[in-house]
Design a protein around this motif. Structure first.
Motif, short mmCIF file in Angstrom:
data_model
loop_
_atom_site.label_atom_id
_atom_site.label_comp_id
_atom_site.label_asym_id
_atom_site.label_seq_id
_atom_site.Cartn_x
_atom_site.Cartn_y
_atom_site.Cartn_z
N GLU A 53 -7.31 3.79 -12.82
CA GLU A 53 -8.63 3.88 -12.57
C GLU A 53 -8.95 5.09 -11.70
O GLU A 53 -9.86 5.95 -11.68
N ARG A 54 -8.36 5.12 -10.55
CA ARG A 54 -8.41 6.23 -9.45
C ARG A 54 -8.03 7.59 -10.12
O ARG A 54 -8.90 8.66 -9.68
N ARG A 55 -7.12 7.65 -10.95
CA ARG A 55 -6.63 9.00 -11.51
C ARG A 55 -7.81 9.66 -12.17
O ARG A 55 -8.06 10.78 -12.38
N GLY A 56 -8.91 8.91 -12.71
CA GLY A 56 -9.92 9.42 -13.39
C GLY A 56 -11.18 9.72 -12.52
O GLY A 56 -12.27 10.11 -12.86
N ASP A 57 -10.98 9.57 -11.20
CA ASP A 57 -12.23 9.71 -10.14
C ASP A 57 -11.94 10.95 -9.28
O ASP A 57 -11.09 11.08 -8.73
N PRO A 58 -12.77 12.00 -9.85
CA PRO A 58 -12.63 13.35 -8.86
C PRO A 58 -12.75 13.38 -7.43
O PRO A 58 -12.30 14.35 -6.86
N ASP A 59 -13.26 12.38 -7.02
CA ASP A 59 -13.49 12.10 -5.66
C ASP A 59 -12.13 11.57 -4.90
O ASP A 59 -12.27 11.73 -3.49
N TRP A 60 -11.48 10.91 -5.29
CA TRP A 60 -10.54 10.31 -5.00
C TRP A 60 -9.09 11.55 -4.50
O TRP A 60 -8.92 12.07 -5.22
N LEU A 61 -8.78 11.27 -3.08
CA LEU A 61 -7.94 12.13 -2.49
C LEU A 61 -6.55 11.49 -2.71
O LEU A 61 -5.44 12.17 -2.31
N GLY A 62 -6.28 10.19 -2.68
CA GLY A 62 -5.00 9.52 -2.51
C GLY A 62 -5.29 8.54 -1.72
O GLY A 62 -6.24 7.75 -1.38
N CYS A 63 -4.35 7.55 -1.55
CA CYS A 63 -4.14 6.24 -0.62
C CYS A 63 -2.90 6.11 0.23
O CYS A 63 -1.70 6.76 -0.10
N ASN A 64 -3.05 5.28 1.19
CA ASN A 64 -1.97 4.85 1.89
C ASN A 64 -1.76 3.47 1.37
O ASN A 64 -2.44 2.89 0.71
N VAL A 65 -0.42 3.05 1.34
CA VAL A 65 0.07 1.71 0.85
C VAL A 65 0.69 1.08 1.84
O VAL A 65 1.41 1.34 2.78
N THR A 66 0.16 -0.43 1.86
CA THR A 66 0.75 -1.27 2.86
C THR A 66 1.28 -2.34 2.15
O THR A 66 1.39 -2.15 1.00
N ILE A 67 1.75 -3.55 2.76
CA ILE A 67 2.35 -4.70 2.29
C ILE A 67 1.40 -5.25 0.91
O ILE A 67 0.30 -5.23 1.05
N PRO A 68 2.05 -5.47 -0.20
CA PRO A 68 3.50 -5.47 -0.41
C PRO A 68 3.88 -4.50 -1.42
O PRO A 68 4.89 -4.65 -2.12
N HIS A 69 3.23 -3.23 -1.40
CA HIS A 69 3.27 -2.11 -2.59
C HIS A 69 4.36 -0.99 -2.27
O HIS A 69 4.46 -0.21 -3.09
N LYS A 70 4.99 -0.86 -1.17
CA LYS A 70 5.45 0.24 -0.70
C LYS A 70 6.67 0.69 -1.42
O LYS A 70 7.18 1.79 -1.79
N ILE A 71 7.40 -0.26 -2.12
CA ILE A 71 8.62 -0.09 -3.07
C ILE A 71 7.89 0.04 -4.54
O ILE A 71 8.28 0.90 -5.36
N ALA A 72 7.00 -0.83 -4.87
CA ALA A 72 6.45 -1.02 -6.47
C ALA A 72 5.71 0.43 -6.37
O ALA A 72 5.59 0.85 -7.74
N VAL A 73 4.98 1.27 -5.66
CA VAL A 73 4.33 2.39 -6.13
C VAL A 73 5.17 3.60 -6.42
O VAL A 73 4.70 4.69 -7.09
N MET A 74 6.42 3.54 -6.09
CA MET A 74 7.32 4.61 -6.68
C MET A 74 7.29 4.70 -8.24
O MET A 74 7.72 5.61 -8.71
N ASP A 75 7.10 3.61 -9.00
CA ASP A 75 7.10 3.60 -10.45
C ASP A 75 5.87 4.52 -10.98
O ASP A 75 5.87 4.99 -12.05
N PHE A 76 5.09 4.76 -10.04
CA PHE A 76 3.59 5.43 -10.45
C PHE A 76 3.56 6.90 -9.98
O PHE A 76 2.46 7.59 -10.27
N THR A 77 4.56 7.32 -9.36
CA THR A 77 4.28 8.62 -8.67
C THR A 77 5.56 9.59 -8.97
O THR A 77 6.64 9.41 -9.06
N ASP A 78 5.22 11.06 -8.86
CA ASP A 78 6.07 12.13 -8.81
C ASP A 78 6.87 12.01 -7.23
O ASP A 78 6.04 11.43 -6.31
N ASP A 79 7.86 12.57 -7.20
CA ASP A 79 8.74 12.51 -5.92
C ASP A 79 9.43 13.91 -5.64
O ASP A 79 10.53 13.89 -5.81
N PRO A 80 8.51 14.97 -5.36
CA PRO A 80 8.95 16.08 -5.13
C PRO A 80 10.05 16.33 -3.95
O PRO A 80 10.82 16.97 -3.78
#
Length: 273
Positions: A53-80
């Motif tokens: 949903e957020r990727r389709g929102d042009p106003d969204w700049l990103g997010c900080n992540v807290t418990i319990p998602h800090k490991i799970a979010v790596m499945d959705f992101t690039d990692d340069p």
């Protein structure tokens, strides 16, 4: 979709306790930046739908992540920056319209700021916890060259895996074991947080010059910090790391430097909230 007010946010489960919106919006107001920062409750089952949903929102700049998602979010992101390999957890996701989700970790840098400020030169540390926050903090301690690091965890295998990932030759002790006489004790677990079990430790093995650092900030005066102050030990509270990591994320989201000269005013607002 029409362009509105740019925004970033923090996600977690739970999330009501988060003070991140107060911090970021304080800085946005101070710098007269037309944007906002929110908090959004996202469950583990809802993480994929959230990013879709957020990727389709042009106003969204990103997010900080807290418990319990800090490991799970790596499945959705690039990692340069190679955060997966170096730390194994992400707490900041940035997005440019039409571009990829880029993950990084500002926890390590935020954690280190008060230790570097105070010119901490200890040689040994105990890290309590083996979750997403612990991964960043162990990376930070290793970057300082601390030669003796002990992980205190409920699950010995998980604690050892934490050390192995970081390439640290430490050791693991159980939550019921006696503390070794270390220079730094760090709580990276949610124990002691509002709604969580308390963290009850015998601090008597710690030497007089030891520092106790609790990254929990709700409540700010945790039982661990109260016990440490009762022994006359130096303490660092959860606002130290919270503000430090937020400042790094603020630059990423809003392309501006947080006005850290107003930290005293900000801390007063956070303590009153």
């Amino acid at each position: 979709m029409s362009k509105g007010l740019p925004y970033a946010e923090v996600i977690g489960d739970p999330i009501a306790h988060s003070k991140s919106p107060l911090i970021h919006n304080f800085w946005l107001n101070a710098l007269d930046i037309e944007a906002e920062y929110r908090k959004t409750h996202v469950t583990p089952d809802g993480l994929a739908a959230y990013f879709l949903e957020r990727r389709g929102d042009p106003d969204w700049l990103g997010c900080n992540v807290t418990i319990p998602h800090k490991i799970a979010v790596m499945d959705f992101t690039d990692d340069p920056g190679g955060v997966r390999a170096r730390i194994g957890a992400m707490n900041t996701i940035a997005c440019e319209t039409g571009g990829p989700l880029v993950g990084t970790n500002t926890d390590a840098g935020g954690f280190l700021q008060p230790l570097l400020r105070d010119k901490w030169r200890g040689k040994s540390a105990v890290l309590i916890g083996a979750g997403g926050a612990a991964r960043a903090l162990l990376f930070a301690l290793a970057s300082l060259g601390v030669p003796d690091i002990v992980v205190m965890a409920r699950d010995a295998a998980k604690g050892q895996a934490l050390l192995d990932r970081a390439g640290v030759k430490g050791r693991v002790i159980g939550m019921g074991d006696a503390l070794p006489p270390v220079d730094l004790l760090v709580n990276s677990s949610p124990l002691g947080m509002v709604g969580q079990a308390p963290l009850a430790l015998d601090l008597s093995p710690l030497p007089e010059g030891a520092t106790v650092y609790d990254i929990v900030y709700a409540p700010l005066e945790t039982g661990l910090l109260k016990a440490a102050r009762g022994r006359g030990l130096k303490t660092l509270d959860g606002l130290e790391m919270l503000i430090g990591q937020a400042a790094l994320a603020f630059d990423i989201f809003f392309d501006a430097t947080a006005p850290r000269e107003r930290d005293e005013e900000l801390r007063a607002l956070l303590m009153a909230a």
